[in-house]
Motif scaffolding. Structure first.
Motif, mmCIF file in Angstrom:
data_model
loop_
_atom_site.group_PDB
_atom_site.id
_atom_site.type_symbol
_atom_site.label_atom_id
_atom_site.label_comp_id
_atom_site.label_asym_id
_atom_site.label_seq_id
_atom_site.Cartn_x
_atom_site.Cartn_y
_atom_site.Cartn_z
ATOM 1 N N VAL A 181 0.882 -1.173 0.000
ATOM 2 C CA VAL A 181 0.000 0.000 0.000
ATOM 3 C C VAL A 181 0.918 1.220 0.000
ATOM 4 C CG1 VAL A 181 -1.850 1.235 1.176
ATOM 5 C CG2 VAL A 181 -1.760 -1.261 1.304
ATOM 6 N N THR A 182 0.971 1.898 -1.150
ATOM 7 C CA THR A 182 1.872 3.034 -1.328
ATOM 8 C C THR A 182 1.148 4.183 -2.008
ATOM 9 O OG1 THR A 182 2.647 2.299 -3.500
ATOM 10 C CG2 THR A 182 3.853 1.465 -1.573
ATOM 11 N N PHE A 183 1.853 5.291 -2.145
ATOM 12 C CA PHE A 183 1.292 6.489 -2.773
ATOM 13 C C PHE A 183 0.700 6.192 -4.145
ATOM 14 C CE2 PHE A 183 1.745 10.219 -5.517
ATOM 15 C CZ PHE A 183 0.907 11.095 -4.841
ATOM 16 N N SER A 184 1.301 5.303 -4.884
ATOM 17 C CA SER A 184 0.801 4.998 -6.235
ATOM 18 C C SER A 184 -0.581 4.339 -6.213
ATOM 19 C CB SER A 184 1.795 4.115 -6.991
ATOM 20 O OG SER A 184 1.926 2.864 -6.342
ATOM 21 N N ASP A 185 -1.042 3.910 -5.050
ATOM 22 C CA ASP A 185 -2.347 3.256 -4.918
ATOM 23 C C ASP A 185 -3.458 4.211 -4.489
ATOM 24 O OD1 ASP A 185 -1.304 0.595 -5.417
ATOM 25 O OD2 ASP A 185 -0.388 0.746 -3.428
ATOM 26 N N LEU A 186 -3.162 5.490 -4.374
ATOM 27 C CA LEU A 186 -4.124 6.445 -3.822
ATOM 28 C C LEU A 186 -5.463 6.441 -4.559
ATOM 29 C CD1 LEU A 186 -4.893 8.662 -1.841
ATOM 30 C CD2 LEU A 186 -3.799 10.313 -3.370
ATOM 31 N N GLU A 187 -5.441 6.517 -5.866
ATOM 32 C CA GLU A 187 -6.694 6.566 -6.627
ATOM 33 C C GLU A 187 -7.520 5.292 -6.415
ATOM 34 O OE1 GLU A 187 -8.131 6.864 -11.241
ATOM 35 O OE2 GLU A 187 -6.344 7.993 -10.651
ATOM 36 N N GLU A 188 -6.870 4.146 -6.500
ATOM 37 C CA GLU A 188 -7.571 2.876 -6.306
ATOM 38 C C GLU A 188 -8.095 2.758 -4.876
ATOM 39 O OE1 GLU A 188 -6.901 -1.835 -7.335
ATOM 40 O OE2 GLU A 188 -5.150 -0.544 -7.145
ATOM 41 N N PHE A 189 -7.323 3.246 -3.908
ATOM 42 C CA PHE A 189 -7.742 3.208 -2.512
ATOM 43 C C PHE A 189 -8.983 4.069 -2.303
ATOM 44 C CE2 PHE A 189 -7.660 4.261 1.978
ATOM 45 C CZ PHE A 189 -7.327 3.051 2.571
ATOM 46 N N ARG A 190 -8.994 5.265 -2.894
ATOM 47 C CA ARG A 190 -10.171 6.149 -2.789
ATOM 48 C C ARG A 190 -11.409 5.476 -3.390
ATOM 49 N NH1 ARG A 190 -9.757 11.684 -1.619
ATOM 50 N NH2 ARG A 190 -7.629 12.392 -1.289
ATOM 51 N N GLU A 191 -11.236 4.803 -4.527
ATOM 52 C CA GLU A 191 -12.353 4.079 -5.147
ATOM 53 C C GLU A 191 -12.872 2.989 -4.212
ATOM 54 O OE1 GLU A 191 -11.016 2.621 -8.933
ATOM 55 O OE2 GLU A 191 -10.753 4.654 -9.737
ATOM 56 N N MET A 192 -11.967 2.285 -3.557
ATOM 57 C CA MET A 192 -12.357 1.234 -2.619
ATOM 58 C C MET A 192 -13.188 1.833 -1.484
ATOM 59 S SD MET A 192 -9.905 -1.109 -0.213
ATOM 60 C CE MET A 192 -9.656 0.213 0.983
ATOM 61 N N ILE A 193 -12.741 2.950 -0.929
ATOM 62 C CA ILE A 193 -13.475 3.603 0.160
ATOM 63 C C ILE A 193 -14.839 4.071 -0.325
ATOM 64 C CG2 ILE A 193 -13.490 5.564 1.767
ATOM 65 C CD1 ILE A 193 -11.563 3.199 2.475
ATOM 66 N N ASP A 194 -14.907 4.625 -1.534
ATOM 67 C CA ASP A 194 -16.196 5.052 -2.098
ATOM 68 C C ASP A 194 -17.166 3.877 -2.200
ATOM 69 O OD1 ASP A 194 -15.364 7.676 -2.271
ATOM 70 O OD2 ASP A 194 -14.892 7.576 -4.418
ATOM 71 N N HIS A 195 -16.669 2.724 -2.633
ATOM 72 C CA HIS A 195 -17.517 1.527 -2.722
ATOM 73 C C HIS A 195 -17.992 1.093 -1.330
ATOM 74 C CE1 HIS A 195 -17.142 0.754 -6.988
ATOM 75 N NE2 HIS A 195 -15.823 0.848 -6.896
ATOM 76 N N MET A 196 -17.105 1.167 -0.358
ATOM 77 C CA MET A 196 -17.482 0.793 1.006
ATOM 78 C C MET A 196 -18.549 1.747 1.543
ATOM 79 S SD MET A 196 -13.766 -0.251 2.578
ATOM 80 C CE MET A 196 -14.310 -1.159 4.035
ATOM 81 N N LEU A 197 -18.381 3.030 1.306
ATOM 82 C CA LEU A 197 -19.347 4.016 1.786
ATOM 83 C C LEU A 197 -20.700 3.853 1.114
ATOM 84 C CD1 LEU A 197 -17.062 7.163 1.945
ATOM 85 C CD2 LEU A 197 -18.030 5.912 3.888
ATOM 86 N N ALA A 198 -20.702 3.482 -0.158
ATOM 87 C CA ALA A 198 -21.955 3.307 -0.893
ATOM 88 C C ALA A 198 -22.806 2.183 -0.299
ATOM 89 C CB ALA A 198 -21.665 3.023 -2.364
ATOM 90 N N GLU A 199 -22.169 1.230 0.351
ATOM 91 C CA GLU A 199 -22.884 0.103 0.956
ATOM 92 C C GLU A 199 -23.548 0.461 2.284
ATOM 93 O OE1 GLU A 199 -23.471 -2.904 -0.301
ATOM 94 O OE2 GLU A 199 -22.400 -2.409 -2.144
ATOM 95 N N ARG A 200 -23.163 1.582 2.878
ATOM 96 C CA ARG A 200 -23.754 2.085 4.126
ATOM 97 C C ARG A 200 -23.766 1.046 5.255
ATOM 98 N NH1 ARG A 200 -25.928 7.015 2.828
ATOM 99 N NH2 ARG A 200 -26.574 7.289 0.674
ATOM 100 N N ALA A 201 -22.673 0.355 5.409
ATOM 101 C CA ALA A 201 -22.568 -0.628 6.485
ATOM 102 C C ALA A 201 -22.277 0.071 7.810
ATOM 103 C CB ALA A 201 -21.459 -1.630 6.173
ATOM 104 N N VAL A 202 -22.683 -0.543 8.887
ATOM 105 C CA VAL A 202 -22.412 -0.002 10.216
ATOM 106 C C VAL A 202 -20.945 -0.217 10.579
ATOM 107 C CG1 VAL A 202 -22.960 -0.253 12.674
ATOM 108 C CG2 VAL A 202 -24.774 -0.354 10.960
ATOM 109 N N GLU A 203 -20.366 -1.294 10.061
ATOM 110 C CA GLU A 203 -18.981 -1.630 10.378
ATOM 111 C C GLU A 203 -18.214 -1.911 9.089
ATOM 112 O OE1 GLU A 203 -17.986 -3.849 14.092
ATOM 113 O OE2 GLU A 203 -17.494 -5.401 12.621
ATOM 114 N N ASN A 204 -16.991 -1.386 9.022
ATOM 115 C CA ASN A 204 -16.109 -1.585 7.873
ATOM 116 C C ASN A 204 -14.774 -2.103 8.374
ATOM 117 O OD1 ASN A 204 -17.498 -0.133 5.407
ATOM 118 N ND2 ASN A 204 -17.882 1.106 7.220
ATOM 119 N N ILE A 205 -14.298 -3.141 7.725
ATOM 120 C CA ILE A 205 -13.028 -3.762 8.119
ATOM 121 C C ILE A 205 -12.058 -3.650 6.938
ATOM 122 C CG2 ILE A 205 -11.887 -5.922 8.760
ATOM 123 C CD1 ILE A 205 -14.668 -6.782 9.921
ATOM 124 N N ILE A 206 -10.846 -3.224 7.240
ATOM 125 C CA ILE A 206 -9.777 -3.296 6.251
ATOM 126 C C ILE A 206 -8.807 -4.350 6.753
ATOM 127 C CG2 ILE A 206 -7.886 -2.100 5.085
ATOM 128 C CD1 ILE A 206 -9.520 0.466 5.227
#
Length: 100
Positions: free
Chosen positions: A20-45
């Motif tokens: 997990v490095t700086f070059s992954d920032l865009e993909e990481f943001r997309e992952m978080i957006d997908h997690m937020l769209a699911e509106r779960a009470v709990e999120n695990i990384i």
């Protein structure tokens, strides 16, 4: 960074692999957006299969914490190992995150 998102019983889990490095920032943001769209009470990384994280990667986890908390959800970091665990100790992530 490679990741897989799993939703089970109202919990989002992102299983990260490799680095997990700086070059992954865009993909990481997309992952978080997908997690937020699911509106779960709990999120695990799940970091158990991550073998390297740099300071930008630590910053991305802080970003995830902030975004997920804005959505009134909980973030848990699971299974840091080796270099990742050492970085967490140095950065005092145990004071900022729920870590399993």
């Amino acid at each position: 960074m490679r990741y897989q998102l799993i939703k089970k019983n109202g919990v989002n889990e992102a299983k990260l692999r490799e680095k997990v490095t700086f070059s992954d920032l865009e993909e990481f943001r997309e992952m978080i957006d997908h997690m937020l769209a699911e509106r779960a009470v709990e999120n695990i990384i799940d970091l158990s299969e991550v073998d390297f994280i740099d300071s930008a990667g630590l910053g991305m986890l802080l970003l995830a914490r902030d975004e997920i908390s804005k959505a009134s959800s909980r973030l848990i970091l699971r299974g840091p190992q080796g270099q990742v665990k050492r970085m967490f100790v140095v950065a005092r992530f145990d004071k900022m995150f729920d870590i399993e």
